[in-house]
Design a protein around this motif. Structure first.
Motif, PDB file in Angstrom:
ATOM      1  N   PRO A 105       0.807  -1.224   0.000  1.00 16.82           N
ATOM      2  CA  PRO A 105       0.000   0.000   0.000  1.00 16.82           C
ATOM      3  C   PRO A 105       0.840   1.274   0.000  1.00 16.82           C
ATOM      4  O   PRO A 105       0.424   2.287  -0.572  1.00 16.82           O
ATOM      5  N   PHE A 106       2.023   1.237   0.627  1.00 15.30           N
ATOM      6  CA  PHE A 106       2.911   2.408   0.600  1.00 15.30           C
ATOM      7  C   PHE A 106       3.279   2.762  -0.834  1.00 15.30           C
ATOM      8  O   PHE A 106       3.147   3.913  -1.269  1.00 15.30           O
ATOM      9  N   ILE A 107       3.722   1.774  -1.589  1.00 18.04           N
ATOM     10  CA  ILE A 107       4.148   2.023  -2.969  1.00 18.04           C
ATOM     11  C   ILE A 107       2.963   2.400  -3.853  1.00 18.04           C
ATOM     12  O   ILE A 107       3.054   3.307  -4.686  1.00 18.04           O
ATOM     13  N   GLU A 108       1.836   1.729  -3.653  1.00 23.10           N
ATOM     14  CA  GLU A 108       0.668   2.009  -4.496  1.00 23.10           C
ATOM     15  C   GLU A 108       0.093   3.392  -4.255  1.00 23.10           C
ATOM     16  O   GLU A 108      -0.577   3.948  -5.140  1.00 23.10           O
ATOM     17  N   GLN A 109       0.351   3.977  -3.097  1.00 26.54           N
ATOM     18  CA  GLN A 109      -0.175   5.306  -2.789  1.00 26.54           C
ATOM     19  C   GLN A 109       0.574   6.417  -3.521  1.00 26.54           C
ATOM     20  O   GLN A 109       0.054   7.498  -3.733  1.00 26.54           O
ATOM     21  N   LEU A 110       1.807   6.141  -3.913  1.00 28.65           N
ATOM     22  CA  LEU A 110       2.640   7.163  -4.544  1.00 28.65           C
ATOM     23  C   LEU A 110       2.086   7.533  -5.918  1.00 28.65           C
ATOM     24  O   LEU A 110       1.691   6.667  -6.697  1.00 28.65           O
ATOM     25  N   SER A 111       2.073   8.827  -6.215  1.00 25.31           N
ATOM     26  CA  SER A 111       1.556   9.285  -7.506  1.00 25.31           C
ATOM     27  C   SER A 111       2.627   9.940  -8.371  1.00 25.31           C
ATOM     28  O   SER A 111       2.432  10.105  -9.581  1.00 25.31           O
ATOM     29  N   ILE A 112       3.751  10.345  -7.770  1.00 26.87           N
ATOM     30  CA  ILE A 112       4.850  10.940  -8.540  1.00 26.87           C
ATOM     31  C   ILE A 112       5.954   9.921  -8.757  1.00 26.87           C
ATOM     32  O   ILE A 112       6.410   9.711  -9.886  1.00 26.87           O
ATOM     33  N   PHE A 113       6.391   9.277  -7.704  1.00 28.94           N
ATOM     34  CA  PHE A 113       7.374   8.210  -7.846  1.00 28.94           C
ATOM     35  C   PHE A 113       6.752   7.045  -8.614  1.00 28.94           C
ATOM     36  O   PHE A 113       5.663   6.588  -8.293  1.00 28.94           O
ATOM     37  N   VAL A 114       7.459   6.575  -9.634  1.00 30.90           N
ATOM     38  CA  VAL A 114       6.969   5.445 -10.420  1.00 30.90           C
ATOM     39  C   VAL A 114       7.775   4.202 -10.064  1.00 30.90           C
ATOM     40  O   VAL A 114       8.989   4.265  -9.838  1.00 30.90           O
ATOM     41  N   LEU A 115       7.104   3.062  -9.980  1.00 30.89           N
ATOM     42  CA  LEU A 115       7.756   1.794  -9.684  1.00 30.89           C
ATOM     43  C   LEU A 115       8.410   1.292 -10.972  1.00 30.89           C
ATOM     44  O   LEU A 115       7.730   0.966 -11.939  1.00 30.89           O
ATOM     45  N   ALA A 116       9.742   1.253 -10.973  1.00 33.97           N
ATOM     46  CA  ALA A 116      10.459   0.921 -12.206  1.00 33.97           C
ATOM     47  C   ALA A 116      11.801   0.291 -11.875  1.00 33.97           C
ATOM     48  O   ALA A 116      12.362   0.501 -10.797  1.00 33.97           O
ATOM     49  N   ASP A 117      12.337  -0.456 -12.850  1.00 27.90           N
ATOM     50  CA  ASP A 117      13.588  -1.180 -12.643  1.00 27.90           C
ATOM     51  C   ASP A 117      14.833  -0.312 -12.796  1.00 27.90           C
ATOM     52  O   ASP A 117      15.901  -0.717 -12.366  1.00 27.90           O
ATOM     53  N   SER A 118      14.724   0.835 -13.398  1.00 27.68           N
ATOM     54  CA  SER A 118      15.913   1.613 -13.716  1.00 27.68           C
ATOM     55  C   SER A 118      16.093   2.769 -12.740  1.00 27.68           C
ATOM     56  O   SER A 118      15.478   2.837 -11.671  1.00 27.68           O
ATOM     57  N   LEU A 119      16.939   3.708 -13.112  1.00 20.87           N
ATOM     58  CA  LEU A 119      17.221   4.889 -12.302  1.00 20.87           C
ATOM     59  C   LEU A 119      17.874   5.930 -13.203  1.00 20.87           C
ATOM     60  O   LEU A 119      18.199   5.664 -14.356  1.00 20.87           O
ATOM     61  N   GLY A 120      18.053   7.127 -12.664  1.00 26.18           N
ATOM     62  CA  GLY A 120      18.817   8.154 -13.371  1.00 26.18           C
ATOM     63  C   GLY A 120      18.039   8.997 -14.355  1.00 26.18           C
ATOM     64  O   GLY A 120      18.615   9.875 -14.999  1.00 26.18           O
ATOM     65  N   GLY A 121      16.736   8.765 -14.504  1.00 25.92           N
ATOM     66  CA  GLY A 121      15.938   9.567 -15.419  1.00 25.92           C
ATOM     67  C   GLY A 121      15.480  10.862 -14.781  1.00 25.92           C
ATOM     68  O   GLY A 121      15.667  11.102 -13.583  1.00 25.92           O
ATOM     69  N   VAL A 122      14.836  11.702 -15.574  1.00 30.33           N
ATOM     70  CA  VAL A 122      14.342  12.981 -15.063  1.00 30.33           C
ATOM     71  C   VAL A 122      13.172  12.779 -14.111  1.00 30.33           C
ATOM     72  O   VAL A 122      12.865  13.638 -13.283  1.00 30.33           O
ATOM     73  N   GLU A 123      12.503  11.614 -14.205  1.00 30.58           N
ATOM     74  CA  GLU A 123      11.382  11.320 -13.327  1.00 30.58           C
ATOM     75  C   GLU A 123      11.874  10.511 -12.130  1.00 30.58           C
ATOM     76  O   GLU A 123      12.801   9.718 -12.230  1.00 30.58           O
ATOM     77  N   SER A 124      11.240  10.723 -10.972  1.00 28.10           N
ATOM     78  CA  SER A 124      11.614   9.982  -9.771  1.00 28.10           C
ATOM     79  C   SER A 124      11.060   8.569  -9.833  1.00 28.10           C
ATOM     80  O   SER A 124       9.923   8.344 -10.263  1.00 28.10           O
ATOM     81  N   MET A 125      11.867   7.605  -9.401  1.00 26.72           N
ATOM     82  CA  MET A 125      11.504   6.192  -9.469  1.00 26.72           C
ATOM     83  C   MET A 125      11.703   5.535  -8.111  1.00 26.72           C
ATOM     84  O   MET A 125      12.560   5.943  -7.323  1.00 26.72           O
ATOM     85  N   ILE A 126      10.935   4.500  -7.864  1.00 24.18           N
ATOM     86  CA  ILE A 126      11.094   3.684  -6.678  1.00 24.18           C
ATOM     87  C   ILE A 126      11.321   2.254  -7.111  1.00 24.18           C
ATOM     88  O   ILE A 126      10.721   1.791  -8.088  1.00 24.18           O
ATOM     89  N   ASN A 127      12.219   1.562  -6.419  1.00 23.00           N
ATOM     90  CA  ASN A 127      12.585   0.201  -6.794  1.00 23.00           C
ATOM     91  C   ASN A 127      12.620  -0.668  -5.547  1.00 23.00           C
ATOM     92  O   ASN A 127      13.207  -0.281  -4.533  1.00 23.00           O
ATOM     93  N   HIS A 128      11.972  -1.818  -5.617  1.00 26.03           N
ATOM     94  CA  HIS A 128      12.037  -2.796  -4.531  1.00 26.03           C
ATOM     95  C   HIS A 128      13.148  -3.778  -4.883  1.00 26.03           C
ATOM     96  O   HIS A 128      12.952  -4.716  -5.657  1.00 26.03           O
ATOM     97  N   SER A 129      14.328  -3.537  -4.332  1.00 23.18           N
ATOM     98  CA  SER A 129      15.529  -4.251  -4.762  1.00 23.18           C
ATOM     99  C   SER A 129      15.404  -5.757  -4.602  1.00 23.18           C
ATOM    100  O   SER A 129      15.891  -6.523  -5.446  1.00 23.18           O
ATOM    101  N   TYR A 130      14.771  -6.217  -3.544  1.00 22.44           N
ATOM    102  CA  TYR A 130      14.666  -7.646  -3.265  1.00 22.44           C
ATOM    103  C   TYR A 130      13.975  -8.388  -4.414  1.00 22.44           C
ATOM    104  O   TYR A 130      14.411  -9.467  -4.810  1.00 22.44           O
ATOM    105  N   SER A 131      12.906  -7.798  -4.945  1.00 21.31           N
ATOM    106  CA  SER A 131      12.137  -8.490  -5.982  1.00 21.31           C
ATOM    107  C   SER A 131      12.389  -7.943  -7.385  1.00 21.31           C
ATOM    108  O   SER A 131      11.877  -8.509  -8.354  1.00 21.31           O
ATOM    109  N   MET A 132      13.204  -6.897  -7.499  1.00 19.93           N
ATOM    110  CA  MET A 132      13.408  -6.293  -8.814  1.00 19.93           C
ATOM    111  C   MET A 132      14.875  -6.343  -9.238  1.00 19.93           C
ATOM    112  O   MET A 132      15.305  -7.282  -9.897  1.00 19.93           O
TER     113      MET A 132
END
Length: 390
Positions: free
Chosen positions: A315-342
């Motif tokens: 629910p923490f991750i699903e509540q986010l509207s700006i951070f996107v759940l994604a495998d990468s990093l370093g883009g202009v958009e903010s990303m969140i990654n669950h390292s254990y499963s990604m």
């Protein structure tokens, strides 16, 4: 170009960016796979696209200059760049690797090169010089340095490792993906090779796949070029164009992203639902002094462990509207990654736990959005998490 220009000027103008249409303000995208010889005695600069391409040359010379290296080879991906470095090594070589290295690097060395070319690897904390000395073997040919590591942002004292390697005739390579040449210049600290996944901060817009290897010296660069031509895992001209375009805004992007990250790290370090924050730019970080010596800032990635189990993190991750759940990093958009499963999914549960990757760990790649909006987004996630844990 004068050597004393500031980095913000170098990212715009560094390298050999003129093309056959030399009055263009930006190098053309040359897609031709073959180039015409005017006669049998003609030796044009370019003959075949795998061997050389004007767009790729413009990009390679630019990134080489920014890393203060002799030359660079642009590869089809970050993993292709890593594989190109490993192709420098003779069969049955031994490599010393920073513990907690990126999962893809670990997989390539263990599951593929270990079986096909006899490569063996020792994974240690490279800051432990006794362990480093004990790990050296007669066939040790490379020390692979990832600093900061992904995702726990552990640093390696580059100068100390390169001093050791040079004394024993061992090559060194730094995966500089998390920093970019804006934040860290490993060659100036004695490193032989610098590798990037250019899909991250170099490109900066989440729209390309690419890797690059920069060599400090002429002979090593010549060997890299020969390998690149032989295996052909080169970056295409359009992706080289995107990477070069991204480089031109690297200075302003990194300045904003790293500033945002520092503010978010301080915010997270005070939050009651955060168990631990990993960010070398914080004064509380165990390696903060090393960070100040070899990096310009603490970087644009912040990792943290939540006071929550796997079920409550959803629910923490699903509540986010700006951070996107994604495998990468370093883009202009903010990303969140669950390292254990990604990012580290290919590792076993035991391997993950041994290097500190637990199920309550998340990695934030901080983008260019306004920092107040990013903090508000995280606040919304924490409020949802608080409700889930109640």
């Amino acid at each position: 170009m004068k050597q004393n220009n500031n980095f913000s000027t170098q990212v715009i103008h560094a390298g050999e960016q003129s093309t056959y249409a030399d009055n263009t303000i930006f190098p053309a995208i040359v897609t031709s796979s073959s180039f015409i010889k005017r006669s049998l005695d003609d030796s044009p600069d370019y003959a075949y696209g795998r061997v050389g391409n004007p767009t790729r040359h413009a990009y390679e010379t630019s990134i080489a200059r920014l890393e203060n290296g002799h030359g660079a080879v642009a590869c089809a991906s970050g993993m292709a760049a890593t594989a190109t470095v490993l192709d420098l090594l003779p069969k049955d070589s031994h490599v010393i690797v920073m513990a907690g290295v990126y999962g893809g690097t670990f997989r390539l060395m263990q599951d593929y090169r270990g079986k096909t070319s006899g490569l063996s690897a020792s994974y240690i904390d490279l800051n432990d010089l006794e362990a480093l000395a004990a790990s050296r073997q007669d066939n040790t040919r490379l020390i692979w340095i990832e600093t900061p590591t992904n995702p726990l942002l552990q640093l390696v004292d580059i100068q100390r490792v390169t001093d050791f390697a040079r004394a024993h005739g061992i090559l060194t390579c730094v995966d500089n993906t998390f920093c970019s040449p804006w934040n860290q210049r490993p060659i100036e600290l004695g490193v032989d090779l610098v590798m990037h996944s250019a899909s991250k901060y170099i490109g900066g817009h989440s729209d390309l796949i690419g890797g690059v290897v920069v060599a400090a010296g002429e002979q090593l660069f010549a060997r890299l070029r020969a390998i690149s031509m032989a295996i052909g895992a080169v970056q295409g001209p359009f992706d080289c164009y995107l990477a070069l375009r991204g480089l031109k805004t690297l200075d302003v992007r990194m300045e904003r992203q790293c500033s945002n990250a520092a503010q978010i790290a301080r915010y997270l370090s005070q939050h009651p639902l955060v168990e631990e924050v990993y960010y070398p730019g914080l004064e509380s970080h165990a390696q903060h002094e090393l960070c100040k010596r070899q990096m310009r800032t603490g970087g644009a990635v912040v990792s943290l462990k939540l006071k929550a189990d796997r079920q409550a993190m959803t629910p923490f991750i699903e509540q986010l509207s700006i951070f996107v759940l994604a495998d990468s990093l370093g883009g202009v958009e903010s990303m969140i990654n669950h390292s254990y499963s990604m990012s580290h999914n290919s590792l076993s549960h035991e391997q993950k736990i041994n290097i500190g990757i637990s199920e309550n760990l998340i990695r934030l790649s901080i983008g260019l959005e306004h920092v107040d909006d990013l903090i508000a987004d995280l606040d919304a996630g924490f409020e949802r998490l608080r409700t889930a844990c109640a």
